[in-house]
Design a protein around this motif. Structure first.
Motif, short mmCIF file in Angstrom:
data_model
loop_
_atom_site.label_atom_id
_atom_site.label_comp_id
_atom_site.label_asym_id
_atom_site.label_seq_id
_atom_site.Cartn_x
_atom_site.Cartn_y
_atom_site.Cartn_z
N SER A 81 0.82 -1.21 0.00
CA SER A 81 0.00 0.00 0.00
C SER A 81 0.85 1.26 0.00
O SER A 81 0.32 2.36 -0.11
N ALA A 82 2.18 1.12 0.13
CA ALA A 82 3.06 2.28 0.17
C ALA A 82 4.45 1.86 -0.32
O ALA A 82 4.80 0.67 -0.27
N PRO A 83 5.27 2.82 -0.79
CA PRO A 83 6.62 2.48 -1.24
C PRO A 83 7.45 1.79 -0.18
O PRO A 83 8.34 0.98 -0.51
N GLU A 84 7.17 2.07 1.10
CA GLU A 84 7.92 1.43 2.18
C GLU A 84 7.72 -0.08 2.21
O GLU A 84 8.61 -0.82 2.63
N ASN A 85 6.53 -0.55 1.77
CA ASN A 85 6.29 -1.99 1.71
C ASN A 85 7.24 -2.66 0.71
O ASN A 85 7.76 -3.75 0.96
N LEU A 86 7.46 -2.00 -0.43
CA LEU A 86 8.39 -2.52 -1.42
C LEU A 86 9.82 -2.51 -0.88
O LEU A 86 10.57 -3.48 -1.06
N ASP A 87 10.20 -1.43 -0.20
CA ASP A 87 11.55 -1.36 0.39
C ASP A 87 11.79 -2.51 1.36
O ASP A 87 12.84 -3.15 1.33
N ALA A 88 10.79 -2.77 2.23
CA ALA A 88 10.94 -3.85 3.22
C ALA A 88 11.05 -5.20 2.52
O ALA A 88 11.88 -6.04 2.89
N TRP A 89 10.23 -5.42 1.50
CA TRP A 89 10.26 -6.70 0.78
C TRP A 89 11.61 -6.88 0.08
O TRP A 89 12.18 -7.98 0.11
N LEU A 90 12.13 -5.83 -0.51
CA LEU A 90 13.42 -5.92 -1.20
C LEU A 90 14.55 -6.22 -0.23
O LEU A 90 15.46 -7.00 -0.53
N ARG A 91 14.49 -5.60 0.97
CA ARG A 91 15.53 -5.90 1.96
C ARG A 91 15.50 -7.36 2.38
O ARG A 91 16.54 -8.02 2.46
N GLU A 92 14.30 -7.86 2.65
CA GLU A 92 14.16 -9.25 3.06
C GLU A 92 14.64 -10.21 1.97
O GLU A 92 15.34 -11.17 2.25
N ASN A 93 14.26 -9.93 0.75
CA ASN A 93 14.58 -10.85 -0.33
C ASN A 93 16.00 -10.68 -0.84
O ASN A 93 16.56 -11.59 -1.44
N ALA A 94 16.60 -9.52 -0.60
CA ALA A 94 18.03 -9.35 -0.96
C ALA A 94 18.87 -10.29 -0.12
O ALA A 94 19.80 -10.95 -0.63
N SER A 95 18.55 -10.37 1.17
CA SER A 95 19.31 -11.29 2.03
C SER A 95 19.03 -12.74 1.66
O SER A 95 19.92 -13.58 1.71
N ALA A 96 17.79 -13.04 1.25
CA ALA A 96 17.45 -14.41 0.85
C ALA A 96 18.21 -14.80 -0.41
O ALA A 96 18.70 -15.92 -0.55
N VAL A 97 18.33 -13.85 -1.35
CA VAL A 97 19.06 -14.12 -2.59
C VAL A 97 20.54 -14.37 -2.30
O VAL A 97 21.17 -15.28 -2.82
N LYS A 98 21.13 -13.56 -1.40
CA LYS A 98 22.54 -13.71 -1.07
C LYS A 98 22.80 -15.05 -0.41
O LYS A 98 23.79 -15.73 -0.71
#
Length: 315
Positions: free
Chosen positions: A295-312
């Protein structure tokens, strides 16, 4: 501004002068000024007479607001040498803040600039929705007011009530989705509340047999991803290479994710788009599902942070 609107001919489409306004902003030498809209509209009197109207929307208190209004009015006048009406729409939550004039004086030289103002807090939202139910601005004002004065479950209930109104207005499918995008943009919910809201809205759509919003988005994304996988497999068979299938999935998933993000969030920052483009196809397909709850750009930021660590970690 109904008194001003009574003098305008709305049967003739207005001309939005975005390019000219950007040039006015570019020419500004003092401070970062951002005028919201400059529009040329046809007057009812005076034959073919067109008039310039400058509209400024302000949602936070700003001690320099009056000076900014005067600065843009003066620059627009200097550029066009024609009468300009400057209007202010105040969407802030402070009832006492009502700037409506700019005044300066030195050595007997005086300048007084007054401009009409509407305070959204003064408007009767229920009356707006009742008297002008199909007017998009009525819905925008109602959504804006709800975003200021509600939170948690209450905000979700207000958003759901406004969403239900869309289906009761007699609008067509595209008009419902257009107005719903405004609601999504203006009334943000937490991930948990948004899931509850989506569940309620899906049930309501099924009850009315009007799958305009949630079903449309979910079915569209599923079909798009399925088509991408199919195209990828076909390309891979035709070329005899595994890369073809993977590239087909990657391109389609990326295109769909970015398009849906722009619709949901009203835009994507450059750093966010770069992060999305760096995701592998499996994460892109996961994002296409997850973004339905954003519902907000912050939701995308949080998802990207979580999934960046998962990808690494997977690497």
């Amino acid at each position: 501004f109904p008194d001003i609107g009574a003098h305008l001919d709305f049967s003739v489409p207005p001309r939005f002068l975005d390019t000219e306004l950007k040039q006015v902003a570019f020419d500004a030498l003092v401070g970062p000024l951002h005028a919201d809209r400059l529009v040329s509209v046809k007057a009812l009197s005076g034959g073919e007479r067109w008039v310039y109207i400058h509209i400024e929307v302000q949602s936070q208190k700003d001690p320099s607001f009056e000076e900014r209004m005067f600065g843009y009015h003066a620059r627009i006048w200097d550029r066009y040498r024609r009468p300009i009406t400057s209007l202010a729409v105040l969407g802030d939550p402070h009832r006492e803040w009502r700037p409506d004039q700019f005044y300066m004086e030195q050595f007997g030289c005086r300048t007084l600039f007054e401009f009409p103002v509407v305070k959204l807090l003064d408007l009767d939202v229920e009356a707006l929705l009742t008297t002008a139910p199909t007017n998009l601005f009525s819905m925008v004002v109602a959504a804006h007011r709800a975003s200021q004065g509600t939170k948690g479950n209450e905000r979700r209930r207000v958003k759901f009530a406004l969403a239900k109104r869309l289906y009761e207005m007699g609008l067509n499918e595209e008009e419902v989705r257009e107005r719903f995008r405004f609601l999504e943009w203006m009334i943000g919910l937490s991930a948990e509340e948004n899931r509850a809201f989506r569940s309620e809205l899906t049930a309501y759509e099924e009850e009315r047999k009007m799958p305009y919003v949630t079903s449309f988005e979910r079915i569209g994304i599923r079909k798009g991803l399925k088509r991408g996988r199919l195209e990828g497999r076909q390309e891979g068979r035709q070329e005899g290479r595994q890369e073809g299938r993977q590239e087909g999935r990657q391109d389609t998933a990326l295109s769909l994710s970015l398009r849906q993000l722009r619709r949901k969030l009203g835009g994507v920052r450059e750093d966010q788009e770069a992060a999305v483009r760096s995701l592998p196809v499996e994460r892109l397909e996961a994002l296409a599902d997850a973004l339905l709850d954003f519902s907000a750009p912050e939701n995308l930021d949080a998802w990207l942070r979580e999934n960046a660590s998962a990808v690494k970690s997977s690497e």
